[in-house]
Design an enzyme around this catalytic site. Sequence first.
Site, PDB file in Angstrom:
ATOM      1  N   GLU A 153       0.817  -1.214   0.000  1.00 54.96           N
ATOM      2  CA  GLU A 153       0.000   0.000   0.000  1.00 54.96           C
ATOM      3  C   GLU A 153       0.856   1.272   0.000  1.00 54.96           C
ATOM      4  O   GLU A 153       0.799   2.095   0.920  1.00 54.96           O
ATOM      5  CB  GLU A 153      -0.963   0.006   1.187  1.00 54.96           C
ATOM      6  N   GLU A 312      -6.918  -7.593  -0.990  1.00 57.33           N
ATOM      7  CA  GLU A 312      -7.353  -7.455   0.402  1.00 57.33           C
ATOM      8  C   GLU A 312      -8.770  -6.894   0.437  1.00 57.33           C
ATOM      9  O   GLU A 312      -9.086  -5.957  -0.293  1.00 57.33           O
ATOM     10  CB  GLU A 312      -6.469  -6.476   1.189  1.00 57.33           C
TER      11      GLU A 312
END
Length: 673
Positions: A153, A312
């Site tokens: 991320e 995710e």
Amino acid sequence: MPETTPKGLTRLAFGGDYNPEQWPESVWHEDVRLMREAGVTMVSVGIFSWALLEPAPGEYDFGWLDRILDLLHANGIRVDLGTPTVAPPAWFYRAHPEALPVTAEGVRYEFGSRAAICHSNAHYRAAAADITTRLAERYGDHPALALWHVHNEYGVPVSACYCDSCAAHFRRWLAATYGTVDAVNEAWGTAFWGQRYADLEQINPPRTTPTVGNPAQALDYRRFADATMRENFRMERDILHRLSPGVPVTTNFMTALSQCDSVDYWAWGREVDLVTNDHYLITDGRRTHVNLAMAADLTRSVAGGAPWLLLEHSTSGVNWQPRNPAKAPGQMARNSLAHVARGSEGAMFFQWRQSRRGAEKFHSAMVPHGGTDTRVWREVVELGAAVDALAAVRGTRTEADVAVLWDWHSWWAQTLQWRPSEDHDPRERADTFYEVLYDRHLTVDFAHPEADLSAYPLVVVPALYLTTEAAGRNLRAYVEGGGTLVVSYFSGIVDEHDAVHEGAHPGPLRDVLGLTVEEFSPLLPGERVRLTGPDGCELDGDVWTEFVVPRGAETVWSYADGLPAGRPAVTRHRLGEGTAWYVSTRLGADGLDALLGRALADARVAPRAGLPRDVEVVRRTGESGTYLFAINHTASDAEVPLAAHGTELLTGERAADRLTVPAGAVRVVRLDG
């Protein structure tokens, strides 16, 4: 060409982040037994494990990772192996405290969270390259390896650092981008407020100043910060390509979350072998499934329409919002399969086993604190079977009906300080336009303003404050060629350096819209304006009004009150074979629906009749066939018309003419022919 699908994975991906280092080895065999029970096909491993893999400088311990990868392989579970460069060890920061990022206010962050990284720091880059090399050399041909997962991320929670190392790096970036200090002065308009520089060495990052700093400098610094993170990703990716050929490399995006608006995913999408995304529901009272659809559509668009992977999401509640409700029964499956409908090649979660310690111990997981005698676990097992039943959709592509323009650089510029109204939120406009299209049961592609738009009958521009000359030419050619364009207010205002375009607003959009804007007139809180239009149809606007002068465009709705009373509010311009619409105020959902209904008629997009609200119908098509996904987000059974007969893949039943989708359920029909 690098591989773009996880190596050795023959079904859709189903699984999640697996952190065996949080648990004694006695739990590992139980984990893989449960993974097999749930139908897990792939897990992500090692993302935060640097301190365990290299417990001291130059000392490595791969034994535990050897054992877990071998165990997963023995049980038929593929591995998405992380490079742990998002979380350098404590010993690294003790040796190199200058690698911790510094805020614009001059505060240096401390170790103890995650992603506390100055991406310009040479020591960090060297250490990241070393651990990535060690992993690639050891596991590059491991039989369990399906995918490399670089970092985690990027941009969350820190993208920009303002330290002296970044200042020097920024100057090098400016030299490479502009060549000379005179070119920087010209681009940034430094004649204003006496900011002119005589040498690049005089330039610092846009640190805190007594009042507003130079907006063009701030915009370039966002570009620099994004490019610096991307440099580090490419460094790791290239190591992995060299030492582990044939295994695709990715990093997990967060495309539609405002928490990650510091990343230009159009640029990043060209760097990864497989686009992957993380998505979490924002439970702020809005319809969360609409934002989910938007995120999936945007991720697919970043992937160029190719299949991508949801890497995710959550089985139930998260832990980082002010209030974190659980997902309702059946919602996990709806969320997961909605991503698959819109192009994902599976559904992965954070995480496999719910943590007992640390900041995310209240974040839901596939195996919750309560273990297997829980609703969440039972739904995980059911979902695993459903994902397995959809293996045939692998490699197919989602069909879109219309396009929405999206540009991170424009958002960066729009959200800088001292704009005409802080109530104008470009993200709100994008969300609202998207929701209206969603409620008309239209599937959306997102597109860069300079991309080829010829495949779309309708293109919507919710907010494009920063509009390049090339984008203006592109939109004009699109309309002249027969396209229908809808543009919202405060678009076409500045160029790529945040300089107002010469001449009247809206700059490079004047000709395609057939109008000029003399003046902006933002509204005060609580103020509203009425618009009167065809057949007495009235609309309401707020936040923004403009003094519009038609120069070829026809007036469709006019302001009935407010400062621009009697002037055009919504216009329509025929140009070549197409039509361009402009709306100069903020319309709510009902007003936008009325406007888009007329624009869709211009575009000859047929209404989607007979579909209830909050029932999604999306199609994926490819060599293996055409698949219709019907997702019912309501509490009542729904009927969905079918254009052809087919077989419903989750139940095995035949479907003809109309498909019944039970309340809260998902149905996927493989159409005949």
